[in-house]
Design a protein around this motif. Structure first.
Motif, PDB file in Angstrom:
ATOM      1  N   LYS A 262       0.940  -1.088  -0.059  1.00 53.41           N
ATOM      2  CA  LYS A 262      -0.168   0.045  -0.015  1.00 53.41           C
ATOM      3  C   LYS A 262       1.017   1.362  -0.170  1.00 53.41           C
ATOM      4  O   LYS A 262       0.368   2.294  -0.710  1.00 53.41           O
ATOM      5  N   ARG A 263       1.925   1.222   0.567  1.00 55.15           N
ATOM      6  CA  ARG A 263       2.797   2.464   0.736  1.00 55.15           C
ATOM      7  C   ARG A 263       3.722   2.499  -0.690  1.00 55.15           C
ATOM      8  O   ARG A 263       4.203   3.647  -0.855  1.00 55.15           O
ATOM      9  N   ASP A 264       3.465   1.545  -1.498  1.00 52.08           N
ATOM     10  CA  ASP A 264       4.456   1.491  -2.746  1.00 52.08           C
ATOM     11  C   ASP A 264       5.574   2.473  -2.735  1.00 52.08           C
ATOM     12  O   ASP A 264       5.710   3.352  -3.368  1.00 52.08           O
ATOM     13  N   PRO A 265       6.705   1.987  -2.016  1.00 50.51           N
ATOM     14  CA  PRO A 265       8.083   2.746  -1.710  1.00 50.51           C
ATOM     15  C   PRO A 265       8.673   2.732  -3.049  1.00 50.51           C
ATOM     16  O   PRO A 265       8.612   1.958  -3.995  1.00 50.51           O
ATOM     17  N   ASP A 266       9.416   3.983  -3.470  1.00 57.20           N
ATOM     18  CA  ASP A 266      10.320   3.976  -4.720  1.00 57.20           C
ATOM     19  C   ASP A 266      11.493   3.247  -4.627  1.00 57.20           C
ATOM     20  O   ASP A 266      11.838   2.635  -5.470  1.00 57.20           O
ATOM     21  N   PHE A 267      11.811   3.010  -3.659  1.00 59.72           N
ATOM     22  CA  PHE A 267      13.119   1.944  -3.303  1.00 59.72           C
ATOM     23  C   PHE A 267      12.950   1.273  -2.060  1.00 59.72           C
ATOM     24  O   PHE A 267      12.246   1.880  -0.989  1.00 59.72           O
ATOM     25  N   ILE A 268      13.658   0.174  -1.903  1.00 60.81           N
ATOM     26  CA  ILE A 268      13.730  -0.558  -0.622  1.00 60.81           C
ATOM     27  C   ILE A 268      14.988  -0.859   0.165  1.00 60.81           C
ATOM     28  O   ILE A 268      15.869  -0.982  -0.760  1.00 60.81           O
ATOM     29  N   VAL A 269      15.091  -0.532   1.333  1.00 57.29           N
ATOM     30  CA  VAL A 269      16.510  -0.807   1.923  1.00 57.29           C
ATOM     31  C   VAL A 269      16.391  -2.056   2.684  1.00 57.29           C
ATOM     32  O   VAL A 269      15.657  -2.107   3.709  1.00 57.29           O
ATOM     33  N   ARG A 303       9.977  -5.264  -8.725  1.00 53.99           N
ATOM     34  CA  ARG A 303      10.025  -5.598 -10.166  1.00 53.99           C
ATOM     35  C   ARG A 303      11.340  -4.882 -10.926  1.00 53.99           C
ATOM     36  O   ARG A 303      12.010  -6.016 -11.689  1.00 53.99           O
ATOM     37  N   ASP A 304      11.475  -3.543 -10.569  1.00 55.39           N
ATOM     38  CA  ASP A 304      12.833  -3.013 -11.169  1.00 55.39           C
ATOM     39  C   ASP A 304      14.179  -3.215 -10.387  1.00 55.39           C
ATOM     40  O   ASP A 304      15.065  -2.460 -10.901  1.00 55.39           O
ATOM     41  N   HIS A 305      14.052  -3.837  -9.079  1.00 58.74           N
ATOM     42  CA  HIS A 305      15.300  -4.345  -8.711  1.00 58.74           C
ATOM     43  C   HIS A 305      15.905  -2.887  -7.858  1.00 58.74           C
ATOM     44  O   HIS A 305      17.181  -2.696  -7.799  1.00 58.74           O
ATOM     45  N   LYS A 306      14.982  -2.084  -7.456  1.00 59.73           N
ATOM     46  CA  LYS A 306      15.393  -0.967  -6.659  1.00 59.73           C
ATOM     47  C   LYS A 306      15.458  -1.029  -5.158  1.00 59.73           C
ATOM     48  O   LYS A 306      14.673  -0.731  -4.170  1.00 59.73           O
ATOM     49  N   ILE A 307      16.202  -1.927  -5.018  1.00 60.20           N
ATOM     50  CA  ILE A 307      16.840  -2.500  -3.569  1.00 60.20           C
ATOM     51  C   ILE A 307      18.219  -2.398  -3.029  1.00 60.20           C
ATOM     52  O   ILE A 307      18.980  -2.730  -4.187  1.00 60.20           O
ATOM     53  N   LEU A 308      18.302  -1.653  -2.107  1.00 61.57           N
ATOM     54  CA  LEU A 308      19.752  -1.490  -1.503  1.00 61.57           C
ATOM     55  C   LEU A 308      20.067  -2.492  -0.311  1.00 61.57           C
ATOM     56  O   LEU A 308      18.992  -2.763   0.299  1.00 61.57           O
ATOM     57  N   GLU A 309      21.033  -2.731  -0.192  1.00 55.22           N
ATOM     58  CA  GLU A 309      21.484  -3.936   1.116  1.00 55.22           C
ATOM     59  C   GLU A 309      22.359  -3.028   1.862  1.00 55.22           C
ATOM     60  O   GLU A 309      23.601  -2.580   1.552  1.00 55.22           O
ATOM     61  N   VAL A 310      22.219  -3.038   3.176  1.00 54.57           N
ATOM     62  CA  VAL A 310      22.861  -2.619   4.133  1.00 54.57           C
ATOM     63  C   VAL A 310      23.251  -3.446   5.258  1.00 54.57           C
ATOM     64  O   VAL A 310      22.312  -4.491   5.495  1.00 54.57           O
ATOM     65  N   PRO A 311      24.357  -3.422   6.088  1.00 59.79           N
ATOM     66  CA  PRO A 311      24.359  -4.132   7.244  1.00 59.79           C
ATOM     67  C   PRO A 311      23.355  -3.968   8.216  1.00 59.79           C
ATOM     68  O   PRO A 311      22.970  -2.799   8.529  1.00 59.79           O
ATOM     69  N   GLY A 312      22.512  -4.842   8.571  1.00 63.39           N
ATOM     70  CA  GLY A 312      21.169  -4.553   9.415  1.00 63.39           C
ATOM     71  C   GLY A 312      21.698  -3.745  10.708  1.00 63.39           C
ATOM     72  O   GLY A 312      20.939  -2.860  11.225  1.00 63.39           O
TER      73      GLY A 312
END
Length: 339
Positions: A262-269, A303-312
């Motif tokens: 529902k929040r439909d973020p532009d990207f995800i961390v 879908r467009d792989h707008k995902i970043l990874e950081v140490p939790g």
């Protein structure tokens, strides 16, 4: 806590034998009379004073441990506890010198067995009767206790950002341990790192701040994300983004996947907690949970792989948080949000 009286007597004797410092009420660093404090700071509403720099400090969690190691205090640490992930390589040799009094959360018995003359924790919830003991209990045994200012923003000057509160921890610990110069340098270096990441914000088109969801963990199939009171909301503000769950006044609330959609973020961390080892902790598991969900998998960010990874662990306030902030700033540039 079992046998508090016997443990208290044992601790008092051990402290006296070791010649360790004790808490005192008032005084200043210069011109002090014998027994007067050499340093006095305020920590989460409590005056914390020491008669001499601590020699047997215990850190009750990983963030406190790494802060003390960054300040070069490993030879004055009598113990560490509650390790969530592996200690970074840069602290490896120093950490090897510190006894582990408890792999998880320390009990009162484990803490007292280490005969500390100073105790440090990132949060007040480690100081309870069924854990290390309350701050009042430890004060009665002449053991000063310190809590990160980030855990009690309401007891600090209004308007201080979480990073500024974190930097004040370094400076206050520097006063207590007599390592002011190193603490000031650490704070200055990290302020510079925050300012560098903040250059992002001026390059993000006005009125077009991208929204972001921080996925910390997946437990029993449910996502835990960053809410308004967690450090990621401040990190978002610094780099010119907006936390999509800024309206939830918790650090890491449990939400539903449907609410994430529902929040439909532009990207995800994604906070990678692989080393913690619980189900759903790794970045790969979190990615799989999103791509396997019938609704979340259709989000453009997924879908467009707008995902970043950081140490939790770096998404919680610690000496390593500026590293995650830098990764966030760089990631936003790579994703094209910074002009």
């Amino acid at each position: 806590m079992r046998h508090p009286a016997r443990l208290g007597i044992a601790l008092t004797i051990a402290l006296a034998t070791a010649g360790c410092s004790t808490a005192v009420d008032n005084g200043s660093r210069t011109g002090a009379k014998p027994g007067a404090p050499t340093a006095s700071v305020t920590s989460c509403g409590r005056q914390v004073s020491v008669a001499e720099p601590p020699k047997r400090a215990v850190a009750l969690d990983q963030t406190s441990t790494e802060t003390l190691l960054e300040l070069g205090l490993q030879d004055r640490m009598a113990g560490t506890a509650n390790l969530k992930t592996k200690i970074p390589a840069q602290y490896g040799a120093a950490y090897a010198k510190v006894p582990v009094i408890a792999p998880k959360i320390a009990t009162g018995e484990q803490l007292r067995a280490a005969t500390p003359d100073f105790v440090v924790a990132g949060s007040t919830d480690l100081y309870t009767k069924d854990r290390a003991g309350t701050r009042e209990e430890l004060a009665s045994l002449k053991v000063p206790t310190f809590v990160s200012a980030v855990d009690c923003p309401q007891q600090n000057p209004a308007g201080k950002t979480p990073f500024e509160l974190l930097f004040s921890d370094y400076e206050n610990l520097g006063k207590v341990f007599g390592t002011e110069e190193r603490a000031r340098k650490l704070a200055a270096d990290q302020r510079a790192a925050v300012a560098k990441a903040g250059a992002n914000a001026s390059k993000v088109p006005q009125g077009d701040r991208p929204t972001v969801v921080y996925l910390y963990s997946v437990f029993n199939g449910m996502p835990y994300v960053a809410g308004r009171s967690g450090l990621p909301s401040e990190m978002s503000r610094i780099v010119g983004a907006k936390n999509a769950f800024d309206d939830v006044n918790e650090d890491w609330p449990e939400v539903s996947w449907e609410e994430v959609a529902k929040r439909d973020p532009d990207f995800i961390v994604i906070g990678d907690l692989s080393e913690r080892g619980r189900p759903g902790d790794s970045a790969a598991e979190k990615r799989a949970a999103m791509t396997g969900h019938p609704v979340v998998s259709k989000l453009a960010a997924v879908r467009d792989h707008k995902i970043l990874e950081v140490p939790g662990i770096e998404l919680d306030p610690s000496v390593r948080s500026v590293h995650a902030l830098g990764l966030l700033a760089k990631g936003m540039k790579d994703l094209g949000y910074v002009r």
